[in-house]
Write an enzyme that holds these catalytic residues in place. Sequence first.
Site, PDB file in Angstrom:
ATOM      1  N   TYR A 295      -0.072  -7.493  11.097  1.00  0.00           N
ATOM      2  CA  TYR A 295      -0.449  -8.878  10.820  1.00  0.00           C
ATOM      3  C   TYR A 295      -0.873  -9.605  12.093  1.00  0.00           C
ATOM      4  CZ  TYR A 295       1.654  -8.084   6.225  1.00  0.00           C
ATOM      5  OH  TYR A 295       1.958  -7.599   4.984  1.00  0.00           O
TER       6      TYR A 295
ATOM      7  N   ASN B  17      10.485  -5.028   9.715  1.00  0.00           N
ATOM      8  CA  ASN B  17       9.275  -4.270   9.402  1.00  0.00           C
ATOM      9  C   ASN B  17       8.244  -4.432  10.530  1.00  0.00           C
ATOM     10  OD1 ASN B  17       7.156  -2.917   8.247  1.00  0.00           O
ATOM     11  ND2 ASN B  17       7.356  -3.899   6.242  1.00  0.00           N
TER      12      ASN B  17
ATOM     13  N   VAL C 228       0.872  -1.171   0.000  1.00  0.00           N
ATOM     14  CA  VAL C 228       0.000   0.000   0.000  1.00  0.00           C
ATOM     15  C   VAL C 228       0.911   1.223   0.000  1.00  0.00           C
ATOM     16  CG1 VAL C 228      -1.721   1.318   1.303  1.00  0.00           C
ATOM     17  CG2 VAL C 228      -1.866  -1.186   1.217  1.00  0.00           C
TER      18      VAL C 228
END
Length: 161
Positions: free
Chosen positions: A135, A128, A91
């Site tokens: 997640y 990350n 994104v």
Amino acid sequence: MKNLDLKIRIAEKQDVPLILQLIKELADYEKLLHEVVADEETLHESLFNDSKGPEVLIAEEGEKSVGFVLFFHNFSTFLGRKGIYIEDLYVREEFRGKGYGEMILKKICSLAKERNCGRADWWVLNWNEKAINFYKKIGAKPMDEWTVFRLTEDVIEKLDV
């Protein structure tokens, strides 16, 4: 957060330049731009000339490209069913925080249900933290006990096959 302005559609042949641009943006974000060797011709061949090959969904807000997800089917011998492997989900920075990543993942989950898949898998870079936390928040479980291995093209060439 649900944003009704987001449309997720199946990529078409004319999207190849956009897909390549998004791949390069993702690679730049991951500090891996130097590894991108894909070009439009290769992507066109790989994405649109093999009915069992990878698929791409493009996310759009109005006329603006928000991001993409590239995925393909894998198979779990333990489940005895196919799954979906997400190679890349991206994104664009200016669209983050609007719930679009979650909406893209929900679309993948919807496809997994439609196609009778047993699971969806993907990798995330260990640095990350934003992605890892996202997640985990939606219920994904890290597979910490597994180590990823890879044979690159040059190594494959050296094997006696």
